[in-house]
Design a protein around this motif. Structure first.
Motif, short mmCIF file in Angstrom:
data_model
loop_
_atom_site.label_atom_id
_atom_site.label_comp_id
_atom_site.label_asym_id
_atom_site.label_seq_id
_atom_site.Cartn_x
_atom_site.Cartn_y
_atom_site.Cartn_z
N UNK A 58 0.88 -1.18 0.07
CA UNK A 58 -0.07 -0.05 0.05
C UNK A 58 0.98 1.47 -0.18
N UNK A 59 1.72 1.16 0.98
CA UNK A 59 2.90 2.30 0.77
C UNK A 59 3.48 2.60 -0.58
N UNK A 60 3.97 1.34 -1.17
CA UNK A 60 4.54 1.62 -2.34
C UNK A 60 3.65 2.17 -3.37
N UNK A 61 2.40 1.85 -3.35
CA UNK A 61 1.36 2.38 -4.35
C UNK A 61 1.33 3.89 -4.05
N UNK A 62 0.96 4.21 -2.89
CA UNK A 62 1.06 5.59 -2.61
C UNK A 62 2.17 6.49 -3.14
N UNK A 63 3.47 5.89 -3.05
CA UNK A 63 4.61 6.58 -3.45
C UNK A 63 4.77 6.74 -4.80
N UNK A 340 -10.73 5.71 -13.32
CA UNK A 340 -9.51 5.92 -13.22
C UNK A 340 -8.72 7.01 -12.33
N UNK A 341 -9.61 7.18 -11.35
CA UNK A 341 -9.01 8.34 -10.34
C UNK A 341 -8.05 8.05 -9.70
N UNK A 342 -6.86 8.82 -9.80
CA UNK A 342 -5.92 8.53 -9.10
C UNK A 342 -5.66 8.62 -7.46
N UNK A 343 -6.80 9.71 -6.98
CA UNK A 343 -7.00 9.87 -5.60
C UNK A 343 -7.70 8.57 -5.13
N UNK A 344 -8.73 7.94 -5.95
CA UNK A 344 -9.19 6.76 -5.28
C UNK A 344 -8.31 5.54 -5.09
N UNK A 345 -7.16 5.66 -6.02
CA UNK A 345 -6.03 4.57 -5.82
C UNK A 345 -5.30 5.10 -4.60
N UNK A 346 -5.06 6.33 -4.37
CA UNK A 346 -4.29 6.59 -3.22
C UNK A 346 -5.20 6.40 -1.82
N UNK A 347 -6.48 6.38 -2.13
CA UNK A 347 -7.24 5.74 -0.96
C UNK A 347 -7.16 4.43 -0.81
N UNK A 348 -7.07 3.49 -1.90
CA UNK A 348 -6.96 2.14 -1.72
C UNK A 348 -5.55 1.75 -1.07
#
Length: 471
Positions: A58-63, A340-348
């Motif tokens: 999850x951290x790697x995805x956010x970075x 395709x929202x980047x913020x929704x992936x950040x939430x993930x």
């Protein structure tokens, strides 16, 4: 790239769009639900702590997401989870270290993660070379659509047996005919629900963007009276727990073997990552066109994408998690849901981080029956394969030309045949056994063969190219 005030004719979110908070959480959880089975299974097979892998991936995805936004002002909407490409190499190290329990001790994980630092470094170097040498045009010479398209097909279709094993219970040793029918019933209902929600909720507003989450909930409810939900596992975890963090070491006698044996497997994720970016770029631009908005052209950033892939591996390697790649399953989810929202992936990514700390939340997600995940996998893995076909169609690959036919055919047969036909998906090639102790990974081998065949045609030009049939 900001969201316009005018409501678009087609419901969906482009990469820089920020959904309302409640929607963003639900969309993020749907991403977590999609990545969870494969990421957790990778952790188990490689003997890594599941809580650590969830948190650090999850951290790697956010970075990686923030890296794309800071680098070019746009999110590259990809989720990063554990990759199956590294299982064989990691297993060999675990055996050499004499690991027998379900989770390796921290001192062994520290040795293995040195190899993940190597995979991250390789990805960053390759990505930097691509950025400096022409971007998409440069990578198209080495990884043209006739390579990346069949690789995507291979990844999806090659996972077909795994999806059916999950749906049938074969993955978990289920042999009783009555219990097998229960597994098939739960998987079939889940698959049917995913189909109905995906097709018939289109144009129905936000709920039409949650087909996989809704199908999982529906399948879960159906699985309860079938006796497939194990409620006895609830209440065993503490409310708050801390995942185990380990750091890599480079002074172990096996360090060189790890760096070579694990690091070289990055070649399996580079074509995969390239194919995923091309696929998601295609669908993002299609949605932008439907909404009458500016296209993102994410395919131009393949070099940056590979560097972010490497950055994700560095994060995982530094903190004791498994190396990974961006997930085709989540790409499929985005295509199905048009989110395709980047913020929704950040939430993930944030939710995945919390899963490593919050015991009851992890228990709830872990209680999802494998049969339900299998029903979803049939759909999601199949969509990965279909996206590969869509990529070749969009790029107008000439499948009447012998060159293209040969390259695509070799990738498909080696990759799919090897992945399904041989134990663990490893080809029994008795070469470089120190690096590939269980054989050569079929999907990676198929990709390399396709790359080599394409390079041959670049160095030795064919006398002619057969024209495509005009309709």
């Amino acid at each position: 790239m900001a969201t316009t005030a005018k409501k678009p004719a087609v419901m969906g979110y482009l990469p820089n769009d920020v959904p309302p908070f409640g929607q963003m959480v639900l969309l993020g959880f749907q991403h977590v639900l999609t990545m969870f089975p494969a990421t957790v299974l990778c952790a188990i097979l490689m003997k890594f702590p599941v809580s650590t892998v969830l948190t650090i991936t999850g951290l790697g995805t956010v970075v990686a997401l923030l890296g794309s936004k800071f680098a070019m002002g746009k999110y590259i909407p990809l989720y990063y989870g554990s990759s199956f490409s590294y299982i064989a190499a990691v297993t060999a190290i675990m055996q050499a270290k004499g690991v027998e329990g379900p989770v390796a001790p921290p001192e062994v994980i520290s040795v293995v993660t040195a190899g993940f630092i190597a995979t991250g470094t390789i990805n960053i170097i390759v990505g930097l070379i691509i950025r400096l040498s022409g971007g998409k045009e440069a990578i198209d010479k080495i990884l043209p659509p006739i390579v990346t398209g069949p690789v995507a097909c291979t990844i999806g279709i090659g996972l077909g047996a795994a999806a059916l094993n999950m749906a049938s219970g074969a993955c978990c040793g289920v042999t009783d005919p009555v219990m097998q029918l229960k597994w098939w019933a739960a998987a079939t209902v889940t698959l049917l629900a995913a189909f109905i929600f995906s097709v018939y909720l289109q144009g129905k507003g936000f709920i039409g963007m949650l087909p996989i989450l809704l199908a999982a909930i529906f399948g879960y409810i159906v699985a309860i009276p079938l006796g497939l939900v194990d409620f006895s596992q609830f209440g065993k975890e503490a409310l708050i727990r801390a995942p185990t963090i380990t750091f890599p070491v480079f002074n172990d006698p096996l360090t060189a073997t790890v760096i070579v044996g694990v690091g070289i497997m990055a070649i399996a994720t580079i074509p995969e990552s390239t194919a995923h970016l091309y696929q998601i770029s295609l669908y993002v631009d299609h949605l932008a066109e439907e909404q009458g908005r500016e296209k993102y052209g994410l395919a131009r950033y393949i070099g940056l994408n590979l560097m972010l892939d490497g950055l994700n591996d560095l994060v995982n390697g530094l903190f004791g998690s498994t190396a990974g790649t961006n997930y085709g399953e989540n790409n499929s989810l985005m295509v199905i849901s048009r989110n395709y929202s980047g913020p929704s992936l950040l939430a993930a990514g944030v939710i995945a981080i919390l899963l490593g700390f919050i015991g009851p939340l992890a228990e709830a997600v872990a209680s999802i029956p494998t049969a339900v995940s299998g029903g979803l996998a049939i759909y999601l893995f199949g969509v990965i394969g279909m996206q590969g076909i869509a990529l070749m169609m969009a790029e107008k690959v000439n499948l009447y030309d012998p060159k293209s036919l040969a390259i695509g055919a070799a990738i498909l047969i080696i990759g799919i045949g090897g992945n399904i036909g041989f134990n663990g998906g490893f080809l029994p090639i008795p070469l470089l056994q120190g690096v590939f102790p269980y054989g050569w990974p079929a999907i990676a081998t198929g990709a390399v063969v396709g790359i080599v065949l394409n390079l041959i045609t670049m160095a030795w030009k064919p006398p002619m190219e057969r024209a495509a049939v005009e309709h």
